[in-house]
Design an enzyme around this catalytic site. Structure first.
Site, PDB file in Angstrom:
ATOM      1  N   GLU A 347      32.801  41.904  46.686  1.00 54.90           N
ATOM      2  CA  GLU A 347      33.128  43.228  47.128  1.00 54.90           C
ATOM      3  C   GLU A 347      31.869  43.943  47.686  1.00 54.90           C
ATOM      4  OE1 GLU A 347      37.100  44.151  44.516  1.00 54.90           O
ATOM      5  OE2 GLU A 347      35.250  44.367  43.415  1.00 54.90           O
ATOM      6  N   ASP A 420      42.990  39.388  38.439  1.00 58.59           N
ATOM      7  CA  ASP A 420      42.484  41.004  38.457  1.00 58.59           C
ATOM      8  C   ASP A 420      43.160  42.041  37.555  1.00 58.59           C
ATOM      9  OD1 ASP A 420      40.650  43.207  39.049  1.00 58.59           O
ATOM     10  OD2 ASP A 420      41.326  43.284  40.979  1.00 58.59           O
ATOM     11  N   GLU A 448      44.967  50.702  36.741  1.00 55.48           N
ATOM     12  CA  GLU A 448      44.818  50.445  38.126  1.00 55.48           C
ATOM     13  C   GLU A 448      46.010  49.373  38.635  1.00 55.48           C
ATOM     14  OE1 GLU A 448      41.313  48.127  39.246  1.00 55.48           O
ATOM     15  OE2 GLU A 448      41.834  47.815  41.123  1.00 55.48           O
TER      16      GLU A 448
HETATM   17  O1  GCW Z   1      39.775  44.603  41.842  1.00 57.88           O
HETATM   18  C1  GCW Z   1      38.693  44.994  41.907  1.00 57.88           C
HETATM   19  C2  GCW Z   1      38.912  46.574  41.531  1.00 57.88           C
HETATM   20  C3  GCW Z   1      37.616  47.128  42.046  1.00 57.88           C
HETATM   21  C4  GCW Z   1      36.623  47.059  40.950  1.00 57.88           C
HETATM   22  C5  GCW Z   1      36.536  45.413  40.904  1.00 57.88           C
HETATM   23  C6  GCW Z   1      35.699  44.831  39.659  1.00 57.88           C
HETATM   24  C7  GCW Z   1      34.593  47.933  40.122  1.00 57.88           C
HETATM   25  O2  GCW Z   1      39.929  46.967  42.662  1.00 57.88           O
HETATM   26  O3  GCW Z   1      37.921  48.781  42.160  1.00 57.88           O
HETATM   27  O4  GCW Z   1      35.421  47.169  41.235  1.00 57.88           O
HETATM   28  O5  GCW Z   1      37.779  44.807  40.631  1.00 57.88           O
HETATM   29  O6  GCW Z   1      36.243  44.857  38.632  1.00 57.88           O
HETATM   30  O7  GCW Z   1      34.493  44.735  39.892  1.00 57.88           O
END
Ligand code: GCW
Length: 742
Positions: A347, A420, A448
């Site tokens: 990410e 996730d 989330e």
């Molecule tokens: O899928 C993602 C979330 C992100 C998060 C990531 C993670 C902190 O949408 O917001 O970033 O998981 O857990 O690292």
């Protein structure tokens, strides 16, 4: 075109909830000028009869360190005394006198026992917390004899946990806390590490934070909703203090101070000397409540903070920079500092992979440096693969070889499942595979993927079902190994194992946006302490300590609403384990975005992700579990589409023999009905529920959120129905599936 429920909501608050019965859908609690809520620690008077009995029992309070001013504000023992004085005064209307030793009056005694008969307790022992954390020493007992009540533990924080337990019992007016003789309770946590992870950013926003002030719209991460940042600016000190109290009261012993996306939103400057100095007071405050501190620095800190030309750990200047920085942090925070947390190469975050190193090499690099100051390196396992690869399989393969390779002071932090934090996932297979590496199980209290702070979803049910999951073992004679056992150290008795939750706390006056979301804050701590406690008991307890003078009818209604809420949310979003049924904002359901997430692999005739084939993700589990997931007959149907691709006509044995498509339609209808039922149930207990722990008009605020939840549930279900009708040419009419020729 699919409805975008939150867009409507943003433009016109009443549009997304035509059903709002108490006027326009505004969240009145958020604009109140009243102070923030004390949640389950709001010490309001108990009933008069109970108060009389309790006051008689607690005329004096004997604290071991009374008179030792050096401990004031620094030891959990001192905190225990302060909390008891405030709590007893608030609930019983009479403050006990604080004395040095017992006399003839009935007293409450705090007792720190030596760990072994030879250990003398020194002032230093009262001030510093054991490391690695020792669950046995963190336990406590509460004992009643004819005259005195004794809270004792082998650690200062254990005494504090015992104090909070007694206050909880008094709040619930438990007769057993006052009468009879002998032991009232003896309790110790299972997991060594019980962590609360803020995803707060240094610029004051919160990643996936939904508990900001209403004016800032609570589903936008950029809202200024952090209770700790920006650093160095005027902060609500009482907030920070109350956060420490709330976390300690449910047994949390570690905090991650900022977002694991460590190189954005100002977080990349976390390790500047100025920031470290600004955090000292906070870190010390939390330590006095038994909570260790963990920092999440940006991997590129050597360049960003240190001004070096590279952040490549293989360059000697970079290693020297980190060593010096770690020394600086340890010097500033003392024993309160226990580690660094990294999320690498996913990410958009840099990591060891940016310099040709593996994740393991990165983790070991930091662990070696941290060992010098008695700290650990926590490495996050979560990652997204590059296009086309199964995310679940990728997450397993990336870390499967860590046993025996990771240094002793590395802990791998793994999300509960391989996707996730989805509505329902299989338990992550790494938990059954790694037995010689400290593993930290990560849950997400922030909603989330659970309707943000608009929907009622009590997550202890989900967490508890995961914790009880048997991963089986690769090592005879052990056959059974539940996730809870792994998180408590597992077969290898790994010292830095534990359970963590991503925070759902923000600056909203009620802390969590939706009043009911606090059950996830509270429930996490209680489950992390005793993972085998039934979720229903924890949720009932939360109701009783949060709404203490409610009628028993209201308590039952509320508990039942909480108990059902996970399944209800699952029903109106994604059933049968297909996951990722949401748009890019992780809230709405619309087709374009859903096509990007191909995890449900739906075609005109089939649906599901075939992970059952040899070499597929199902085969990464230990043999017994793998066989179960691979078999279409034995796979739990709640997870069917996580492992199997099936025709829509496949019949579900546990769902009244419905076909998959019928079940998708029916479960969505039933979810919507149940969400509407929550509004009715709530309105029916108006006047029976004690909302005194909350400032503002909490009743209206809760009603509004339940109504928004119900109307958005209907919008979600409509999107799903239209999507599958278009895709398959079949819809449900009058309860029967009817298809038209395509
Ligand atoms: O899928 C993602 C979330 C992100 C998060 C990531 C993670 C902190 O949408 O917001 O970033 O998981 O857990 O690292």
């Amino acid at each position: 075109m699919f409805a975008k429920a939150s867009d409507n909501y943003e433009l016109n608050h009443s549009a997304s909830s035509a059903a709002c019965r108490l006027g326009p859908c505004r969240l009145h609690g958020e604009i109140s000028s009243q102070p923030h809520s004390q949640l389950w620690l709001s010490y309001r008077p108990v009933s008069a009869g109970y108060a009389v009995h309790a006051s008689a029992r607690f005329q004096e309070l004997v604290c071991p360190e009374t008179g030792d001013l050096a401990l004031a504000g620094v030891s959990p023992l001192w905190r225990a005394c302060e909390e008891l004085l405030a709590g007893l005064e608030g609930m019983l209307g009479r403050r006990p006198s604080r004395v040095n030793a017992t006399g003839t009056a009935p007293a409450l005694l705090l007792q720190l026992q030596p760990s072994s008969p030879d250990d003398a307790i020194s002032g230093a022992a009262e001030r510093s917390l054991a490391w690695p954390p020792s669950p046995a020493d963190e336990g406590y007992s509460i004992h009643l004899n004819t005259l005195h009540t004794v809270i004792s533990s082998r650690s200062p924080q254990g005494v504090l946990y015992g104090a909070f337990e007694l206050l909880r019992r008094l709040r619930r007016e438990d007769p057993g806390a006052l009468a009879g003789g002998g032991e009232v309770v003896r309790s110790a946590p299972s997991a060594p590490l019980r962590h609360w992870d803020l995803w707060d950013n240094l610029d004051g926003s919160v990643e996936r934070g939904y508990a900001g002030p209403w004016q800032h719209r609570f589903d936008v991460a950029a809202a200024r909703s952090s209770v700790v940042y920006p650093l160095g600016q005027q902060r609500d000190e009482q907030r920070a203090h109350d956060l420490a109290r709330l976390l300690a009261s449910v047994g949390i012993n570690g905090i991650g101070w900022s977002n694991v996306n460590a190189c954005d939103h100002g977080n990349q400057h976390l390790l500047s000397s100025r920031n470290i100095a600004s955090m000292r007071a906070l870190v010390a405050l939390f330590y006095s409540y038994g909570i260790h501190s963990f920092l999440t620095p940006c991997f590129d800190s050597p360049q960003i903070v240190g001004g070096l030309f590279t952040s490549n750990p293989q360059v000697p200047e970079v290693k020297a920079w980190w060593a010096k920085k770690i020394e600086e942090v340890a010097g500033a925070f003392g024993d309160a500092f226990r580690g660094l947390v990294f999320k690498g190469n996913t990410e958009g975050q840099p990591g060891p992979g940016s310099h040709g190193m593996s994740q393991l090499q990165g983790a070991n690099f930091f662990a070696e440096l941290l060992e010098e100051v008695g700290a650990i390196c926590i490495w996050r396992a979560f990652s997204h693969p590059e296009g086309g690869v199964d995310q679940a399989l990728y997450q397993f393969q990336r870390f499967e070889n860590w046993d025996g390779e990771a240094r002793w002071n590395v802990a791998l932090k793994i999300k509960n499942g391989p996707y996730d934090f989805q509505v329902r996932e299989p338990v992550h297979s790494l938990f059954g595979h790694l037995s010689n590496t400290s593993l930290i199980l990560e849950f997400q209290a922030a909603q989330e993927y659970f309707g943000h702070a608009k929907h009622l979803v009590a997550l202890p049910s989900q967490w508890s079902s995961y914790l009880g999951f048997d991963l089986s073992s690769r090592f005879p004679p052990y056959n059974v190994q539940t996730l809870a056992q792994v998180a408590s150290g597992g077969i290898g008795r790994m010292p830095f194992s534990g359970i963590a939750a991503v925070s759902n706390i923000g600056t909203s006056r009620n802390w969590t946006g939706h009043v009911f979301s606090a059950v996830n804050t509270y429930g996490f701590g209680r489950l992390a302490w005793t993972p085998t406690t039934p979720a229903a008991d924890i949720m009932r307890e939360w109701v009783e300590v949060t709404f203490p003078r409610s009628s028993s009818y209201a308590v039952s209604v509320l508990t039942r609403m909480l108990q059902r809420s996970w399944e209800v949310y699952e029903n109106y979003t994604s059933s049968l384990g297909w996951g990722f049924a949401c748009a890019a904002n992780h809230y709405d359901l619309d087709d374009m975005d859903r096509r990007r997430h191909t995890d449900h692999r739906a075609s005109a005739t089939h649906i599901g992700y075939p992970r059952n084939a040899g070499g597929g993700y199902a085969s990464t589990y230990n043999a017994k579990v793998a066989a179960r997931f691979q078999s279409i007959e034995q796979c739990p149907e709640e997870l069917l589409l996580s492992f199997h691709q099936v025709p829509y006509t496949h019949r579900l044995r546990t769902k009244n023999n419905s076909t998959v498509l019928e079940w998708i339609y029916r479960s969505h209808m039933s979810g919507v009905n149940a969400a509407e039922g929550f509004v009715t149930d709530w309105l029916a207990i108006e006047g029976h529920v004690d909302l005194g722990s909350y400032p503002g008009d909490a009743f209206v605020d809760i009603t509004t959120r339940l109504e928004i939840g119900a109307s958005d549930a209907a919008a979600f279900a409509k999107s799903i129905r239209e999507y599958f009708e278009t895709l398959t040419g079949c819809g449900l009419r009058d309860g029967r599936l009817q298809c038209h020729a395509q």
